[in-house]
Design a protein around this motif. Structure first.
Motif, short mmCIF file in Angstrom:
data_model
loop_
_atom_site.label_atom_id
_atom_site.label_comp_id
_atom_site.label_asym_id
_atom_site.label_seq_id
_atom_site.Cartn_x
_atom_site.Cartn_y
_atom_site.Cartn_z
N GLU A 146 50.03 84.62 108.08
CA GLU A 146 50.41 85.02 106.76
C GLU A 146 51.75 85.70 106.56
OE1 GLU A 146 50.30 85.20 102.94
OE2 GLU A 146 48.71 84.18 104.06
N TRP A 147 52.03 86.60 107.79
CA TRP A 147 53.27 87.34 107.80
C TRP A 147 54.60 86.33 107.99
CZ3 TRP A 147 57.20 87.61 111.41
CH2 TRP A 147 58.13 88.86 111.26
N LEU A 148 54.31 85.27 108.79
CA LEU A 148 55.30 84.15 109.05
C LEU A 148 55.69 83.47 107.96
CD1 LEU A 148 54.07 82.89 112.60
CD2 LEU A 148 56.10 83.93 112.02
N LYS A 149 54.71 83.15 107.13
CA LYS A 149 54.87 82.31 105.82
C LYS A 149 55.63 83.17 104.80
CE LYS A 149 50.53 79.42 106.41
NZ LYS A 149 49.18 79.25 105.82
N GLU A 150 55.35 84.38 104.84
CA GLU A 150 55.95 85.44 103.94
C GLU A 150 57.62 85.46 104.26
OE1 GLU A 150 53.97 89.12 103.99
OE2 GLU A 150 52.26 88.35 102.87
N GLU A 151 57.73 85.65 105.62
CA GLU A 151 59.22 85.72 105.95
C GLU A 151 59.90 84.33 106.23
OE1 GLU A 151 60.82 88.33 106.56
OE2 GLU A 151 59.03 89.63 106.13
N GLY A 152 58.72 83.18 105.82
CA GLY A 152 59.62 81.93 105.61
C GLY A 152 59.99 81.30 107.07
N MET A 153 59.22 81.98 107.99
CA MET A 153 59.41 81.14 109.44
C MET A 153 58.26 80.28 109.93
SD MET A 153 60.00 84.91 111.18
CE MET A 153 61.00 86.22 110.41
N TYR A 154 57.24 80.22 109.24
CA TYR A 154 56.06 79.46 109.66
C TYR A 154 56.38 78.24 110.14
CZ TYR A 154 51.35 77.31 109.54
OH TYR A 154 50.24 76.78 110.02
N GLU A 155 57.04 77.29 109.40
CA GLU A 155 57.53 75.95 109.84
C GLU A 155 58.17 75.84 111.10
OE1 GLU A 155 57.79 77.22 106.73
OE2 GLU A 155 56.00 75.81 105.74
N GLN A 156 59.26 76.86 111.31
CA GLN A 156 59.92 76.96 112.51
C GLN A 156 59.29 77.30 113.60
OE1 GLN A 156 62.92 79.77 110.25
NE2 GLN A 156 64.33 78.43 111.66
N VAL A 157 57.99 78.15 113.40
CA VAL A 157 57.46 78.67 114.82
C VAL A 157 56.30 78.02 115.04
CG1 VAL A 157 56.32 80.89 115.42
CG2 VAL A 157 58.43 81.14 114.05
N MET A 158 55.49 77.42 114.10
CA MET A 158 54.21 76.67 114.54
C MET A 158 54.16 75.20 114.29
SD MET A 158 52.59 79.54 115.22
CE MET A 158 51.05 78.73 115.42
N THR A 159 53.77 74.66 115.15
CA THR A 159 53.60 73.06 115.11
C THR A 159 53.16 72.57 113.87
OG1 THR A 159 53.49 73.05 117.72
CG2 THR A 159 52.84 71.04 116.49
N GLN A 160 54.00 71.58 113.11
CA GLN A 160 53.39 70.91 112.05
C GLN A 160 53.16 69.50 112.35
OE1 GLN A 160 53.25 73.04 109.23
NE2 GLN A 160 53.91 74.55 110.76
N ALA A 161 52.43 68.89 111.43
CA ALA A 161 51.83 67.50 111.48
C ALA A 161 53.35 66.53 111.73
CB ALA A 161 51.14 67.04 110.57
N GLU A 162 54.45 66.83 111.25
CA GLU A 162 55.59 65.95 111.10
C GLU A 162 56.11 66.04 112.51
OE1 GLU A 162 54.81 68.47 108.84
OE2 GLU A 162 54.44 67.38 107.08
N ASP A 163 55.75 67.11 113.19
CA ASP A 163 56.47 67.19 114.72
C ASP A 163 55.73 66.37 115.39
OD1 ASP A 163 58.18 69.17 113.48
OD2 ASP A 163 56.48 70.67 113.90
N VAL A 164 54.55 65.83 115.15
CA VAL A 164 53.84 65.01 116.22
C VAL A 164 54.05 63.69 116.10
CG1 VAL A 164 51.55 64.31 116.97
CG2 VAL A 164 51.89 66.86 116.22
N GLN A 165 54.56 63.04 117.14
CA GLN A 165 54.93 61.42 117.18
C GLN A 165 53.76 60.66 117.01
OE1 GLN A 165 54.97 59.04 120.21
NE2 GLN A 165 55.91 57.67 118.95
N ARG A 166 52.78 61.09 117.83
CA ARG A 166 51.35 60.50 117.76
C ARG A 166 50.56 61.39 118.60
NH1 ARG A 166 53.62 58.22 122.39
NH2 ARG A 166 51.79 57.78 124.20
N ALA A 167 49.30 60.83 118.30
CA ALA A 167 47.93 61.52 118.88
C ALA A 167 47.14 60.37 119.47
CB ALA A 167 47.19 62.63 118.02
N GLU A 168 46.39 60.56 120.57
CA GLU A 168 45.40 59.74 121.23
C GLU A 168 44.20 60.67 121.46
OE1 GLU A 168 48.63 57.26 123.86
OE2 GLU A 168 47.19 58.43 124.94
N VAL A 169 43.19 59.86 120.86
CA VAL A 169 41.76 60.30 120.83
C VAL A 169 40.84 59.49 121.71
CG1 VAL A 169 39.70 61.06 119.47
CG2 VAL A 169 42.02 60.95 118.37
N TYR A 170 40.19 60.29 122.73
CA TYR A 170 39.14 59.55 123.70
C TYR A 170 37.86 60.11 123.44
CZ TYR A 170 43.44 58.03 126.35
OH TYR A 170 44.45 57.40 126.94
N SER A 171 36.97 59.24 123.63
CA SER A 171 35.42 59.76 123.69
C SER A 171 35.35 60.33 125.05
CB SER A 171 34.60 58.57 123.55
OG SER A 171 33.30 59.08 123.83
#
Length: 664
Positions: free
Chosen positions: A556-581
């Motif tokens: 919440e503090w990171l979002k208030e300071e406008g840092m959240y997108e810079q600091v935490m990984t976003q879905a847009e940062d992921v090129q792809r994901a692989e799922v296995y059983s």
């Protein structure tokens, strides 16, 4: 007129100078080019290199090369000076002089000492004279140079005395050189082998701690070589002053033993591996025992079963006995009935010793202190975490409350009941008890967390343990100069320098850490961001923490300071994901998510590939570090990088519906 015979024969000294003076010259030149010449070259530099407080033992003067000369040259002197003992003709000639054997021996010893000390003393004089005519305080002091003289003189004489002692025991020069180094390393080698042996049989025994804290005291060579002429650690001398006095005493003992053996040594021993026949059984047993321990260590590391360890004892002991027999008999034809009987006898003796060693530690294995005997206790995931606190002069965060101490004792008791020293699990448990009587008790275990989950949970959820798990909780905000928050996925991240923002961030971070549940501590959700701290001007510190999306106050503090997108990984940062059983057939060696993923990828199993951002967002709910689950998710951030950043996992009930539908 009555004839007079001097007790000093200068011709013998002169002959020694002609024969082995080259060793002294090489020693002098080697030290001169490494120390004084290097100093003169530094004077000629336009931009002298940065010096440190280590003086003549620093990186400028190549302490490692100095040590090499210090170790090798005395052994060469001992080998070549007493070469006549190992050649029958030379031995007969030398002992035909009208001189007692003891006096002849003392002449050679005096020659060796002069030829070895002279190069050290001459280089010391060069350093002293240089200090008298120019300012050298940036490079060394007279006290530092005097200690250098003391260190090199003492260690040179010790190694030389050890070489002479071995020379009186053997009749072959090559064997003398090899056995001298073996003798100087033997205590530490045996210590290490026995420590590993105990670690494999005794629950709670910490071989890491034992070797790290005391290994240097079992060999002067290790004591010399473990010193580093560089690095951030506190500056100290290579060998402690007390140790130098001890090494000087050991050198005297070697000298006294050498004199006695020299007088008792038969002349016909030249050419024999051991000059004293009475030592043959001791040599065979020692070699058989050492090789048996080494064989057991090798096979136990490779296979982790007692059956293979015992096989290693047999193979190693057999090899050691055969090697000792070949050396003593000077032939490879040792495979006969006589040696077969000897192999059985020495093998049984070595086996009895190997079996007896763990029996002496049974009380150590079962001991658990009572709660009223314990003043405080420290628990971590390994000895090295504890040692890191000492390396950085940090206060150890002990558990002190009675309830928390009792929880630690309960965990300790459970570990004794369920652990197997040879069956090492994924999780480490290291205990340090500070007792009421002032003593300390150390124990270390390695086992899978799920076997002691309840006991571990009761310890981990105490606030006192959290101060151990997260040293940042005890960090004074005023000491922080900088915060660096950088996701491993490749985003730019964020650095904080503003004291007010650093203070606000630390406040919300500590709130989240103090509120963590056991599950959030051991199997956190989502992709983390690493936070490193510059404290009092240095980044060399243990204050490191990972931010997870579940840290509500911090997010919440990171979002208030406008840092959240810079600091935490976003879905847009992921090129792809692989799922296995997650296959349920894999053994315990592949219980960690990344290990399971590597196994599946190696088997060319086709995964579910995910590129949709909305679906990737739901995958961030996966957990890290779980040792079992239904599905694995590997995240990739760079299409050119074949390795994933992180592997998370889902249980069947927690997995997104699109994963369940795909694998049904």
């Amino acid at each position: 007129m009555r004839s007079k015979t001097s007790s000093f024969n200068k011709e013998i000294i002169k002959q020694d100078f002609r024969n082995v003076g080259w060793v002294s010259i090489v020693y002098f030149l080697g030290l001169f080019f490494i120390v004084p010449m290097q100093l003169f070259m530094e004077f000629g530099r336009d931009e002298p290199r940065i010096t440190d407080d280590r003086g003549l033992f620093g990186g400028i003067f190549a302490y490692e090369l100095q040590s090499l000369l210090l170790i090798v040259m005395p052994v060469l002197m001992a080998v070549f000076l007493f070469r006549y003992l190992h050649v029958k003709g030379a031995s007969d000639f030398a002992h035909s002089f009208p001189m007692k054997r003891g006096k002849l021996f003392h002449h050679h010893i005096l020659s060796g000492m002069i030829l070895l000390i002279l190069p050290i003393l001459l280089n010391y004089l060069v350093l002293v004279i240089t200090a008298g005519v120019t300012d050298v305080t940036e490079y060394y002091t007279l006290a530092n140079a005097s200690y250098w003289l003391w260190l090199f003189t003492t260690m040179t004489l010790l190694i030389f005395a050890a070489g002479v002692f071995v020379g009186t025991l053997t009749g072959i020069s090559a064997v003398q050189g090899v056995l001298t180094f073996i003798l100087l390393f033997l205590p530490v080698g045996l210590y290490g082998l026995i420590a590993f042996h105990l670690t494999s049989y005794i629950k709670g025994y910490s071989g890491d701690m034992v070797l790290d804290r005391s290994v240097q005291y079992f060999s002067p060579l290790v004591d010399l070589l473990e010193y580093r002429s560089y690095g951030p650690e506190e500056v100290s001398v290579p060998v402690e002053v007390l140790s130098l006095f001890i090494y000087g005493g050991i050198a005297i003992l070697f000298y006294v033993a050498s004199v006695w053996l020299y007088k008792k040594r038969p002349l016909e021993a030249a050419g024999r591996a051991l000059a004293v026949n009475a030592l043959n059984p001791v040599f065979k047993l020692g070699v058989t025992f050492c090789f048996a321990l080494f064989g057991g260590m090798y096979f136990s590391v490779a296979q982790n079963t007692y059956s293979w360890m015992i096989t290693g004892y047999v193979i190693g002991g057999t090899f050691g006995f055969a090697a000792a027999s070949m050396l003593l008999e000077k032939t490879w034809r040792v495979f006969n009935l006589k040696n077969l009987k000897g192999w059985l006898g020495y093998g049984v003796a070595a086996g009895v010793i190997i079996a007896a060693i763990p029996l002496l530690w049974q009380s150590y294995e079962s001991y658990v202190p009572e709660q009223n005997e314990v003043e405080k206790v420290y628990i971590s995931s390994g000895y090295w975490e504890y040692q890191q606190l000492a390396d950085h002069d940090m206060k150890v965060p002990y558990i002190t409350s009675e309830a928390a101490i009792q929880s630690a004792i309960n965990l300790h008791e459970k570990l004794i009941n369920v652990s197997n020293p040879l069956k090492k699990g994924e999780d480490y448990f290291f205990f340090v008890y500070q007792m009421e009587d002032g003593s300390e008790i150390y124990r270390q275990y390695r086992i899978d967390e799920k076997k002691v989950r309840d006991e571990k949970k009761s310890v981990y959820e105490t606030q006192e343990y959290k101060s151990i798990q997260y040293p940042v909780l005890a960090l004074d905000v005023s000491e922080i100069n900088q915060l660096l928050m950088h996701p491993y996925s490749g985003q730019v991240g964020k650095d904080l320098y503003d004291p007010e923002k650093i203070s606000a961030f630390m406040e919300v971070l500590k709130q989240d850490l103090e509120q963590l549940s056991y599950d959030e501590m051991v199997t956190p959700k989502g992709l983390d961001t690493g936070v490193t701290f510059t404290v009092n001007g240095t980044r060399e510190n243990p204050y490191y923490v990972r931010l997870y999306p579940s840290y509500e106050n911090t997010m919440e503090w990171l979002k208030e300071e406008g840092m959240y997108e810079q600091v935490m990984t976003q879905a847009e940062d992921v090129q792809r994901a692989e799922v296995y059983s997650w296959p349920q057939s894999l053994d315990d060696r592949y219980s960690r998510p990344r290990f399971v993923f590597e196994r599946l990828r190696g088997d060319d199993i086709e995964p579910l590939e995910v590129t949709n951002n909305a679906q990737i967002e739901t995958l961030f709910e996966g957990k890290a570090n779980k040792e079992e689950g239904a599905y694995l998710v590997a995240f990739y951030f760079d299409k050119n990088d074949p390795e994933p950043y992180e592997v998370l996992s889902f249980d069947e009930g927690d997995a997104p519906n699109f994963i369940k539908e795909h694998f049904e």
